[in-house]
Design a protein around this motif. Structure first.
Motif, short mmCIF file in Angstrom:
data_model
loop_
_atom_site.label_atom_id
_atom_site.label_comp_id
_atom_site.label_asym_id
_atom_site.label_seq_id
_atom_site.Cartn_x
_atom_site.Cartn_y
_atom_site.Cartn_z
N GLN A 98 0.86 -1.18 0.00
CA GLN A 98 0.00 0.00 0.00
C GLN A 98 0.91 1.25 0.00
O GLN A 98 1.01 1.96 0.99
N GLN A 101 5.22 3.65 1.81
CA GLN A 101 5.04 3.95 3.24
C GLN A 101 4.72 2.68 4.04
O GLN A 101 5.20 2.50 5.15
N TYR A 168 18.44 2.89 7.35
CA TYR A 168 17.44 3.41 6.41
C TYR A 168 18.07 4.48 5.53
O TYR A 168 18.69 5.42 6.05
N VAL A 170 17.51 6.89 1.72
CA VAL A 170 16.83 7.28 0.48
C VAL A 170 17.96 7.69 -0.47
O VAL A 170 18.40 8.83 -0.47
N PRO A 205 11.48 6.14 -3.96
CA PRO A 205 10.30 6.46 -4.78
C PRO A 205 10.56 7.48 -5.89
O PRO A 205 9.74 7.62 -6.79
N TYR A 206 11.71 8.21 -5.81
CA TYR A 206 11.97 9.24 -6.84
C TYR A 206 12.96 8.75 -7.89
O TYR A 206 13.35 9.50 -8.78
N SER A 233 7.79 2.65 -5.68
CA SER A 233 6.43 3.18 -5.56
C SER A 233 5.88 3.64 -6.91
O SER A 233 6.61 4.15 -7.75
N SER A 235 3.58 5.94 -6.75
CA SER A 235 3.01 7.25 -6.38
C SER A 235 3.52 8.39 -7.24
O SER A 235 2.77 9.26 -7.65
N LYS A 236 4.82 8.42 -7.49
CA LYS A 236 5.39 9.55 -8.22
C LYS A 236 5.39 9.31 -9.72
O LYS A 236 5.45 10.26 -10.50
N1 PMP Z 1 9.61 7.34 0.99
C1 PMP Z 1 9.91 8.60 0.67
C2 PMP Z 1 11.33 9.03 0.71
C3 PMP Z 1 8.90 9.50 0.30
O1 PMP Z 1 9.22 10.76 0.00
C4 PMP Z 1 7.55 9.03 0.24
C5 PMP Z 1 6.40 9.91 -0.16
N2 PMP Z 1 6.53 11.24 -0.12
C6 PMP Z 1 7.30 7.71 0.60
C7 PMP Z 1 8.35 6.89 0.95
C8 PMP Z 1 5.92 7.13 0.60
O2 PMP Z 1 5.41 7.04 -0.65
P1 PMP Z 1 4.13 6.17 -1.04
O3 PMP Z 1 3.65 5.49 0.20
O4 PMP Z 1 3.15 7.11 -1.61
O5 PMP Z 1 4.65 5.19 -2.03
#
Ligand code: PMP
Length: 397
Positions: A98, A101, A168, A170, A205-206, A233, A235-236
């Motif tokens: 989901q 996140q 953790y 990014v 996610p980016y 993800s 999402s983006k």
């Molecule tokens: N990790 C990072 C670094 C994020 O910036 C975001 C969303 N802004 C998420 C996870 C979560 O993204 P989502 O659950 O929409 O895939």
């Protein structure tokens, strides 16, 4: 009634981001605060078409429960995409989530007992701290520079915390700094994880929103011992309301996470998974992502050019090669939270995210995160120019 809350609830607090996102809804304020993607880039027609077709072709199956690990077809498609991107894996190595996140929440639940050490970048993604906090971890942090986490500082952090269980990161266009972890450091990070026996959570996610240069191999691609968990993800690259992301990890880890996923929410939406699966079959998602990149690159250039022109020289900013954010560093002693409340909001009608909230331990007051994703070109120029004017006036006062 006096509700007797669980001890962990002492770690669950409302976030500053939430209030800021609400400010973003006030049309008289130019908000560079939220991390939303640009809604005008959602592929509305194509999504409408795949949702219709998914229901028309698969009927009530799309509205029925399904397996908790996610639709087998989508797991395969994600595995194939990941393999093309350098992470050799099968559908069994993929768990549909989901959003990324949920991965943060489930991985913490799987690994972290009260008092266990989680190592994070300093600063780090606030949403990760929000997901980890209910597990009552202790945090240890690692300094960052323009190449991401400083590996010498990580070694020092590990020497102080040799039992750390989870790190953790990014690594691509980090939220909040926009910085990318260099190739050498990716390799060194995996070596250190092998030596000190911790799990790496690679949250990216980016990753595909890259403006320049070649993509760096995922940290997961250097993993020979099954100790890296990769989170991706939709999402983006498609739309966040689909709430679809994925984890890639060893089969053993995917099974453990799958058990927690079953407990948390049974499964992701069967319909949303079917629609995304069809999208990947029907359209060229890479072409769509290429269009996103162009727009975000233009907005990034516009924001940075305007900062260069309008801001005082002593405000530093990162120059991201992708993603949605730049990170400002003001001179020591400057408090971005106060400046926003006392000047930026009332005088310039501009919002950003004060940086303090992204630090797990010692909060540094002199940073801010700016997002260029949701505002129009005109609003970017107007808002940044107004902020710059205020900052300059303050200096000469
Ligand atoms: N990790 C990072 C670094 C994020 O910036 C975001 C969303 N802004 C998420 C996870 C979560 O993204 P989502 O659950 O929409 O895939």
């Amino acid at each position: 009634m006096n509700i007797r809350l669980a001890e962990r609830m002492s770690q669950v607090k409302p976030s500053a981001i939430r209030e800021l996102l609400m400010l973003g809804a006030d049309p008289s304020i130019i908000s560079f605060g939220g991390g939303y993607p640009d809604a005008s880039l959602f592929p509305l027609d194509r999504l409408e078409s795949v949702f219709r077709t998914a229901i028309a072709e698969n009927g009530s199956d799309t509205l029925q429960y399904t397996v908790s690990s996610g639709s087998p077809k989508l797991r395969e498609q994600v595995a194939a995409r990941m393999t093309r991107g350098g992470v050799d894996c099968d559908a069994e190595n993929v768990l549909i989530l989901q959003g990324a996140q949920q991965g943060l929440d489930l991985v913490a639940k799987m690994l972290v007992d009260k008092g266990d050490v989680i190592i994070t970048e300093n600063p780090t993604f606030l949403g990760a701290l929000i997901a980890f906090n209910p597990c009552e971890p202790r945090y240890a942090t690692v300094r960052m520079d323009e190449d991401g986490m400083d590996m010498d500082d990580l070694e020092r952090t590990l020497a102080r915390n040799p039992g750390a269980k989870l790190l953790y990161t990014v690594p691509d266009f980090q939220n909040p700094t926009g910085v990318t972890l260099s190739l050498e450091r990716r390799k060194r990070l995996v070596e250190l994880a092998n030596k000190f026996d911790f799990v790496i959570l690679e949250d990216t996610p980016y990753r595909e929103i890259r403006y320049q240069g070649e993509p760096l191999p995922p940290i997961k691609s250097f993993d020979t011992q099954g100790r890296v968990i990769y989170l991706g993800s939709f999402s983006k690259i498609l739309a966040p309301s689909l709430r679809l992301g994925w984890a890639v990890a060893s089969e053993e880890i995917i099974q453990q996470l799958g058990l927690l996923k079953l407990a948390a929410d049974t499964q992701c939406s069967t319909l949303n998974m079917a629609a995304v699966s069809l999208f990947l079959d029907t359209y060229d998602i890479d072409e769509h992502i290429a269009a996103l990149r162009q727009t975000y690159r233009r907005k990034k250039d516009l924001m940075l050019d305007t900062i260069r022109r309008a801001f005082p020289q002593d405000v530093a900013f990162t120059e991201p090669s992708g993603g949605l954010f730049t990170w400002l560093t003001f001179p020591e002693g400057f408090d971005t939270t106060r400046f926003m409340a006392e000047h930026a909001l009332p005088e310039a009608r501009v919002a950003y995210v004060p940086g303090a909230t992204f630090f797990p331990l010692q909060q540094e007051a002199n940073h801010a995160r700016l997002s260029y994703s949701t505002q129009t070109d005109e609003a970017i120029v107007k808002g940044i120019t107004a902020l710059g004017r205020l900052l300059t006036a303050r200096r000469s006062a």
